[in-house]
Structures are given as structure tokens and as C-alpha cells.
Design an enzyme around this catalytic site. Structure first.
Site, PDB file in Angstrom:
ATOM      1  N   CYS A  12       0.835  -1.211   0.000  1.00  0.00           N
ATOM      2  CA  CYS A  12       0.000   0.000   0.000  1.00  0.00           C
ATOM      3  C   CYS A  12       0.868   1.260   0.000  1.00  0.00           C
ATOM      4  O   CYS A  12       0.378   2.354  -0.253  1.00  0.00           O
ATOM      5  CB  CYS A  12      -0.933   0.008   1.210  1.00  0.00           C
ATOM      6  SG  CYS A  12      -0.055   0.013   2.776  1.00  0.00           S
ATOM      7  N   CYS A  16      -2.468  -2.882   8.628  1.00  0.00           N
ATOM      8  CA  CYS A  16      -2.158  -1.547   9.148  1.00  0.00           C
ATOM      9  C   CYS A  16      -1.746  -1.645  10.620  1.00  0.00           C
ATOM     10  O   CYS A  16      -0.882  -0.896  11.071  1.00  0.00           O
ATOM     11  CB  CYS A  16      -3.350  -0.610   9.019  1.00  0.00           C
ATOM     12  SG  CYS A  16      -4.217  -0.731   7.441  1.00  0.00           S
TER      13      CYS A  16
HETATM   14 FE1  FES Z   1      -1.646  -0.033   4.293  1.00  0.00          FE
HETATM   15 FE2  FES Z   1      -3.366   0.962   5.914  1.00  0.00          FE
HETATM   16  S1  FES Z   1      -3.719   0.429   3.852  1.00  0.00           S
HETATM   17  S2  FES Z   1      -1.274   0.700   6.259  1.00  0.00           S
END
Ligand code: FES
Length: 128
Positions: free
Chosen positions: A35, A104
Site C-alpha cells: 500500500c 495496518c
Molecule cells: Fe496499508 Fe493501511 S492500507 S497501512
């Protein structure tokens, strides 16, 4: 749209302990290449306790809420107690995270643990 708990929303809207510590005793950084989110934790240690902790997070709402929660959970604890904070315990405190947001919470605990490792390394090298 993932559904977040009220606790997550609160920590996302009003994150605690945001910022940087000048001359920190330890710094830990963790990112997720998928991400692209990044977290950095700065710590001050006194008598083997986390006297202060601050963070900078470049990431999604859950990542910000996680960093804020981790910082609150860790402040004032001994280093060994902080090392016992797990992604699961952070997610529980946040009253759950959507499944696709669980990574996360890994970032928060890992970044903070790295800051403690960094501190311990410096100590070994005869720092302060
Ligand atoms: Fe990767 Fe939240 S989407 S840390």
C-alpha cells in the site's frame, strides 16, 4: 467503504502524540510496500520506561488510528511491556479493524518495536 469503529474514527480524527522528538533515544520505521504506507516512531527512554513517544504516519486512516493507539498504549510502560504489544492487542483496543485493514495494525507494533531495538543497539554501542 470499510466500516470503522468509533474508537478508530476518534483516533483518526484526533490522533494523539503526532510529531517528532528532538534527539530521540530511538527511531523505528516500518512500511508496507503493497500500500506504500509508512510509519516512523520516535522514543525517549528513562529508567527503562518510555517517557515519551511520538510518531509520523504517512498512510491510510486505519494506519493513523493504529499509530495513535499504539503510542497511547506504550507511553509510560517499561520497554519489555511495550515489546508485548501485538498487532492483535492494538486492533482489540481499537474495537476491531476491517479484515483488509489488519496489516495496518502490524505496522504500528513493528515500528515501535524497531524504535526500542534501535535504542538498545545504541546503548550497546556505549551511547548515553
Ligand atoms: Fe496499508 Fe493501511 S492500507 S497501512
Amino acid at each position: 467503504m470499510p466500516i470503522y469503529s468509533e474508537v478508530v474514527m476518534d483516533h483518526f480524527m484526533n490522533p494523539r502524540n503526532v510529531g517528532e522528538i528532538e534527539n530521540p533515544d530511538g527511531v523505528g520505521e516500518e512500511g508496507n510496500p503493497v500500500c506504500g504506507d509508512m510509519m516512523t516512531f520516535y522514543i525517549k527512554v528513562k529508567d527503562d520506561r518510555l517517557e515519551d513517544v511520538k510518531f509520523k504516519t504517512f498512510g491510510c486512516g486505519a494506519a493513523i488510528a493504529v499509530s495513535s493507539m499504539v503510542s497511547e498504549m506504550a507511553k509510560g510502560k517499561t520497554l519489555d511491556e511495550v515489546l508485548e504489544i501485538t498487532p492483535q492487542s492494538v486492533a482489540e483496543k481499537l474495537e476491531g479493524l476491517p479484515k483488509n485493514k489488519f496489516h495496518c495494525s502490524n505496522l504500528g507494533a513493528q515500528a515501535l518495536h524497531k524504535a526500542i531495538e534501535d535504542y538498545r543497539e545504541k546503548q550497546k554501542k556505549g551511547g548515553k
